[in-house]
Design an enzyme around this catalytic site. Structure first.
Site, short mmCIF file in Angstrom:
data_model
loop_
_atom_site.label_atom_id
_atom_site.label_comp_id
_atom_site.label_asym_id
_atom_site.label_seq_id
_atom_site.Cartn_x
_atom_site.Cartn_y
_atom_site.Cartn_z
N PRO A 13 -48.66 46.53 106.96
CG PRO A 13 -50.09 44.77 106.54
CD PRO A 13 -48.69 45.25 106.34
CD GLU A 14 -49.51 51.06 111.82
OE1 GLU A 14 -50.14 51.40 112.82
OE2 GLU A 14 -48.84 51.86 111.14
CE LYS A 66 -47.13 46.17 113.42
NZ LYS A 66 -46.00 46.99 113.03
NE ARG A 175 -41.06 49.27 129.56
CZ ARG A 175 -40.41 48.15 129.35
NH1 ARG A 175 -39.32 48.15 128.62
NH2 ARG A 175 -40.83 47.01 129.84
NE ARG A 284 -39.99 52.51 112.11
CZ ARG A 284 -40.58 51.60 112.86
NH1 ARG A 284 -41.74 51.83 113.37
NH2 ARG A 284 -39.99 50.45 113.08
#
Length: 294
Positions: A13-14, A66, A175, A284
């Protein structure tokens, strides 16, 4: 076939799911004194739980990213990470279960086959930690260990006072990664996972494949407000359920009905009707609208 669900949901879960569980468990666990701890899976649990926890009272049920944190009367903390398939099931006096986390993907949701730890309280109620895939864990830590761990592990977090535009914008500097990997990085922003990152990118109208240094200030600002919008809505809807996640009352969250792109591969975009695309990005499955997102 049941295992497939868990593989798809590698990031559940997030924040919204863990926050929903926290809110459900807090009223039933507050001021409960632990009587016994039965450890059924020694690999995923520190043995000191069985000796150290009995006699302690739970003073608070908190969350960071989390991670669930239970503050104990000794000054120590029980930390619980549900990872992919963890579940916490509270049973008041052996009656109706109050559950949070992943359902086990079979009809018998309260199946004891995957129970790893059972905590019994002095009033006769109990908390079961179930975990099919065995990635989740329970650990007892002191204040310093917890503080160091939280500082090292988690960046700024949505729904908290430190989640400001002033703290958010500097994260983009220098980044060279893609936006998806950037938003998934817990050390920068805590608690976002696969589902909500795709939704945030769609809401902000930014492609998840974009290299972070090329993202404009206007796009950065849109991403910031999209994170707030998406997470707030998901918490309000008690989290996203596919087949696994259940909240602290054993109910499925209904945020799935509100997702715009995640799980909508090849379906028409709700804004422009272009078919939603799915690619692999940052390891992902990643969903986006090739027309609405730039």
């Amino acid at each position: 076939g049941n295992f497939l669900n868990f593989i798809i949901l590698a990031d559940m879960p997030e924040i919204p799911e863990v926050e929903t569980i926290r809110r459900d468990l807090e009223p039933v666990l507050m001021n409960q004194t632990i009587a016994t701890v039965l450890i059924l899976d020694k690999e995923r649990t520190s043995p000191d739980l069985a000796t150290q926890l009995p006699g302690q009272t739970i003073h608070a049920v908190r969350r960071r990213g989390k991670l669930l944190i239970m503050d104990l009367s000794s000054g120590g903390h029980l930390i619980i990470h549900l990872k992919m398939t963890g579940q916490l099931i509270y049973i008041a006096n052996q009656s109706t279960p109050v559950a949070g986390g992943h359902s086990n993907g079979n009809q018998d949701d309260w199946s004891e086959r995957f129970t790893r730890v059972i905590i019994t309280f002095q009033d006769g109620s109990l908390l079961r930690f179930n975990d099919l895939r065995r990635f989740g864990y329970l650990k007892l830590v002191n204040q310093k260990t917890l503080s160091d761990y939280l500082e090292k592990t988690f960046g700024i977090e949505p729904l908290t006072p430190n989640f400001t535009l002033e703290n958010f914008l500097p994260l983009f500097r220098g980044r060279r990664t893609n936006l998806k990997a950037f938003l998934l990085n817990q050390k920068l922003i805590a608690g976002l996972g696969n589902i909500y990152v795709d939704e945030v990118c769609f809401t902000a109208g930014v492609l998840p494949t974009k290299i972070v240094t090329t993202i404009t200030l206007a796009q950065q600002q849109r991403l910031f407000s999209a994170i707030n919008t998406v997470i707030t809505q998901a918490v309000k809807n008690r989290g996203t359920t596919f087949k696994d996640f259940v909240d602290g009352t054993g109910e499925a969250g209904y945020n799935y009905n509100y997702l715009a792109v995640f799980g909508h591969t090849k379906q028409p975009c709700q804004t422009c009707a272009t078919p939603i695309k799915k690619i692999r990005l940052a390891g992902r499955g990643t969903h986006y609208c090739p027309s609405c997102q730039k």
